[in-house]
Design a protein around this motif. Structure first.
Motif, mmCIF file in Angstrom:
data_model
loop_
_atom_site.group_PDB
_atom_site.id
_atom_site.type_symbol
_atom_site.label_atom_id
_atom_site.label_comp_id
_atom_site.label_asym_id
_atom_site.label_seq_id
_atom_site.Cartn_x
_atom_site.Cartn_y
_atom_site.Cartn_z
ATOM 1 N N THR A 294 0.851 -1.266 -0.164
ATOM 2 C CA THR A 294 -0.080 0.182 0.011
ATOM 3 C C THR A 294 1.251 1.412 -0.212
ATOM 4 O O THR A 294 -0.047 2.580 -0.615
ATOM 5 C CB THR A 294 -1.021 -0.499 1.330
ATOM 6 O OG1 THR A 294 -0.244 -0.120 2.565
ATOM 7 C CG2 THR A 294 -2.188 -1.118 0.929
ATOM 8 N N GLU A 295 1.635 1.371 0.310
ATOM 9 C CA GLU A 295 2.865 2.486 0.402
ATOM 10 C C GLU A 295 4.272 1.823 0.127
ATOM 11 O O GLU A 295 4.662 1.977 0.871
ATOM 12 C CB GLU A 295 2.766 2.941 1.580
ATOM 13 C CG GLU A 295 1.461 3.967 2.285
ATOM 14 C CD GLU A 295 1.225 5.069 1.803
ATOM 15 O OE1 GLU A 295 2.736 5.694 0.851
ATOM 16 O OE2 GLU A 295 0.323 5.263 1.862
ATOM 17 N N SER A 296 4.366 1.569 -1.089
ATOM 18 C CA SER A 296 6.004 1.086 -2.094
ATOM 19 C C SER A 296 6.745 2.402 -1.162
ATOM 20 O O SER A 296 6.805 3.401 -1.427
ATOM 21 C CB SER A 296 5.584 0.859 -2.859
ATOM 22 O OG SER A 296 4.806 -0.116 -3.251
ATOM 23 N N PRO A 297 8.014 2.178 -0.625
ATOM 24 C CA PRO A 297 8.890 3.469 -0.700
ATOM 25 C C PRO A 297 9.464 4.025 -2.257
ATOM 26 O O PRO A 297 9.884 5.407 -2.606
ATOM 27 C CB PRO A 297 10.267 2.545 0.018
ATOM 28 C CG PRO A 297 9.669 1.351 0.626
ATOM 29 C CD PRO A 297 8.170 1.109 -0.122
ATOM 30 N N THR A 298 8.904 2.949 -3.272
ATOM 31 C CA THR A 298 10.614 3.138 -4.239
ATOM 32 C C THR A 298 8.970 3.874 -4.596
ATOM 33 O O THR A 298 7.660 3.137 -5.075
ATOM 34 C CB THR A 298 10.706 2.409 -5.392
ATOM 35 O OG1 THR A 298 11.825 1.786 -4.640
ATOM 36 C CG2 THR A 298 10.809 2.686 -6.553
ATOM 37 N N LYS A 299 9.043 5.286 -5.330
ATOM 38 C CA LYS A 299 7.535 5.810 -5.718
ATOM 39 C C LYS A 299 8.320 5.860 -7.349
ATOM 40 O O LYS A 299 6.452 4.956 -8.113
ATOM 41 C CB LYS A 299 7.572 7.461 -5.689
ATOM 42 C CG LYS A 299 6.314 8.236 -6.306
ATOM 43 C CD LYS A 299 5.992 9.319 -6.176
ATOM 44 C CE LYS A 299 6.649 9.505 -4.794
ATOM 45 N NZ LYS A 299 6.644 11.238 -4.810
ATOM 46 N N SER A 300 8.913 5.686 -8.101
ATOM 47 C CA SER A 300 9.272 5.722 -9.538
ATOM 48 C C SER A 300 10.350 4.820 -9.992
ATOM 49 O O SER A 300 11.227 5.221 -9.184
ATOM 50 C CB SER A 300 9.279 6.696 -10.332
ATOM 51 O OG SER A 300 8.749 8.037 -10.084
ATOM 52 N N ASP A 301 10.298 4.213 -10.981
ATOM 53 C CA ASP A 301 11.533 2.707 -11.168
ATOM 54 C C ASP A 301 11.998 3.206 -13.059
ATOM 55 O O ASP A 301 10.247 3.040 -13.760
ATOM 56 C CB ASP A 301 11.472 1.637 -11.322
ATOM 57 C CG ASP A 301 12.590 0.653 -11.040
ATOM 58 O OD1 ASP A 301 13.362 1.864 -11.562
ATOM 59 O OD2 ASP A 301 12.576 -0.095 -10.589
ATOM 60 N N PHE A 302 12.970 3.502 -13.527
ATOM 61 C CA PHE A 302 12.938 3.807 -14.618
ATOM 62 C C PHE A 302 13.518 3.395 -15.831
ATOM 63 O O PHE A 302 14.527 2.290 -15.101
ATOM 64 C CB PHE A 302 13.384 5.101 -15.183
ATOM 65 C CG PHE A 302 12.392 6.544 -14.287
ATOM 66 C CD1 PHE A 302 11.629 7.638 -15.094
ATOM 67 C CD2 PHE A 302 13.015 6.795 -12.679
ATOM 68 C CE1 PHE A 302 11.295 8.251 -14.451
ATOM 69 C CE2 PHE A 302 12.409 7.723 -12.937
ATOM 70 C CZ PHE A 302 11.760 9.117 -13.014
ATOM 71 N N VAL A 322 10.614 4.753 -20.011
ATOM 72 C CA VAL A 322 9.410 4.564 -19.481
ATOM 73 C C VAL A 322 8.908 4.426 -18.036
ATOM 74 O O VAL A 322 10.181 4.497 -17.136
ATOM 75 C CB VAL A 322 9.125 2.563 -19.659
ATOM 76 C CG1 VAL A 322 8.191 2.556 -19.045
ATOM 77 C CG2 VAL A 322 8.666 2.510 -21.354
ATOM 78 N N ILE A 323 8.110 4.862 -16.770
ATOM 79 C CA ILE A 323 8.114 5.009 -15.751
ATOM 80 C C ILE A 323 7.539 4.139 -15.315
ATOM 81 O O ILE A 323 6.187 4.739 -15.723
ATOM 82 C CB ILE A 323 8.319 7.166 -15.583
ATOM 83 C CG1 ILE A 323 7.596 6.696 -14.024
ATOM 84 C CG2 ILE A 323 6.658 6.905 -16.204
ATOM 85 C CD1 ILE A 323 7.805 8.280 -13.573
ATOM 86 N N MET A 324 7.761 3.606 -14.591
ATOM 87 C CA MET A 324 6.606 2.688 -13.805
ATOM 88 C C MET A 324 6.886 3.111 -11.868
ATOM 89 O O MET A 324 8.198 3.287 -11.317
ATOM 90 C CB MET A 324 7.515 1.781 -13.388
ATOM 91 C CG MET A 324 7.737 0.646 -15.026
ATOM 92 S SD MET A 324 8.551 -1.222 -14.999
ATOM 93 C CE MET A 324 10.483 -0.771 -15.374
#
Length: 423
Positions: A294-302, A322-324
């Motif tokens: 519910t609260e993933s510490p990583t907001k964005s992974d490219f 691409v932004i995941m």
């Protein structure tokens, strides 16, 4: 409804504290959707994110930590830009760190980490992690109130990694100070914050440690790190080993501190969970997993699209960033029932993507889980009636939380809790 066609995810302040309506609107339009930033496509669907994570051939991790900033200095052309990526890889931010590497180089360096972060080593360190947790709690247990990040999780997480990597005892307080953890000043009731580039400090220290252990091996973890070899038996350059140690500190400690703060916010907002977990400590692990979902510490992974490809029925041209969003994928209703609800006992909770997936999944995930689980266990043992401080965050019906101004990470700037010390 969020106007996803005009809101720039990278600069819009409104998306910092609550990005989830934006994610939901994007996913509702299409799980693979261009965003209001040139050359960027957002992936908010679970299945689509897994597809990108696992496809190392079509997607390069060269921009994993920086996204579209600054991007390649030359306009990509054609359906395969592999040559262009290698030509300019060294100019991208943190290009020589593990998170941004691809292919055989990445696999070889990750193999070094696997020798250090083994299940046996984590198990052997468990008792020391318990002691480190208690050491931090001892500093404020008599106060009845504390701020989770400054007074606990920041220092705790970096000291755990210091212990795991064998940083000498005599140096650990300096690590604690230089890396931004709160340090009590004697007699004045204030705290000091040491201002310095943490990566520079870590690199200098580990360069000296590893150089010394290669010259004069000892019976310690730093020597194991210094003498670790690639799968083919060759010895990595000194800089490679130093960067791996630096990466563990910078990435692992930061992520774990955010995870602990998120878990404690949920625990303090829901006293029934405190009672439930005290009655059955085995369920703490499930609580941590649902927090990660519910609260993933990583907001964005490219990723940078290396070759023109298709994801979720959408064609993505070579050269596209691409932004995941793990926090979006983990709330995809196609994968998780009632995804907005925090639910203990969710059968597929470990399918979350908080630590990524595939070759670049977070190597420190097991350590982060252990730290969070042990922390919650110790808090429950040593405190009762853990609550949100209304003086800091407002009453129950009007809570105020602020999150870090970052498009990469999601974490509370502060979390003030009150409690009663257990007798």
């Amino acid at each position: 409804m969020v106007d996803v066609e005009s809101v720039d995810f990278f600069t819009e302040p409104a998306l910092v504290n609550d990005p989830y309506p934006y994610f939901d609107e994007l996913r509702g339009r299409c799980p693979v959707h261009p965003v209001a930033h040139p050359g960027v496509v957002s992936v908010t669907g679970y299945a689509e994110a897994v597809e990108v994570y696992r496809d190392e051939q079509a997607f390069s991790s060269c921009n994993a930590a920086s996204g579209p900033f600054p991007g390649l200095p030359e306009q990509p052309e054609g359906d395969d830009i592999s040559v262009l990526i290698e030509r300019y890889r060294g100019q991208l931010p943190m290009s020589d760190f593990l998170v941004n590497l691809d292919g055989e180089i990445h696999a070889a360096q990750r193999a070094l980490l696997r020798k250090l972060l083994t299940p046996k080593r984590l198990k052997d360190n468990e008792e020391r992690i318990w002691r480190l947790a208690d050491r931090q709690i001892d500093e404020f247990i008599g106060d009845g109130v504390f701020e989770v990040g400054r007074q606990y999780s920041n220092a705790f997480s970096l000291l755990v990694i210091a212990d795991l990597l064998g940083v000498p005892d005599a140096d650990r307080e300096e690590f604690r100070q230089q890396l931004g953890a709160e340090v009590p000043l004697p007699n004045v009731g204030e705290t000091a914050q040491v201002s310095r580039n943490p990566l520079e400090f870590l690199f200098e220290r580990f360069f000296a440690y590893i150089q010394d252990r290669r010259r004069e091996p000892r019976q310690d973890v730093l020597t194991e790190l210094a003498l670790a070899t690639y799968p083919d038996g060759s010895t990595p350059d000194l800089d490679v080993v130093v960067r791996l140690a630096t990466f563990l500190f910078a990435a692992g400690g930061d992520t774990t501190a955010r995870l602990i703060a998120s878990a404690m916010r949920i625990l303090a907002e829901n006293p029934e969970y405190q009672d439930l977990l005290r009655g059955d400590r085995r369920r703490i692990a499930d609580f941590v997993e649902e927090t990660l979902r519910t609260e993933s510490p990583t907001k964005s992974d490219f990723r940078l699209v290396r070759t023109t490809t298709t994801v979720g029925g959408v064609t993505i041209p070579a050269g596209t960033t691409v932004i995941m969003h793990p926090g979006a994928a983990n709330r995809d209703p196609r994968q998780f029932d009632d995804p907005e609800q925090f639910r203990l006992g969710r059968g597929n909770v470990r399918e979350h993507l908080a630590f990524g997936r595939g070759a670049h999944s977070c190597p420190g995930g097991p350590l982060a889980r252990a730290e969070a689980t042990i922390s919650i266990d110790r808090f429950l043992d040593r405190m009762t009636d853990i609550r949100i401080s209304e003086a800091a965050h407002g009453p129950t019906d009007a809570r105020r939380y602020d999150y870090e101004q970052s498009f990469l990470l999601r974490g509370l700037t502060e979390l003030h809790l009150t409690f009663t010390a257990s007798s």
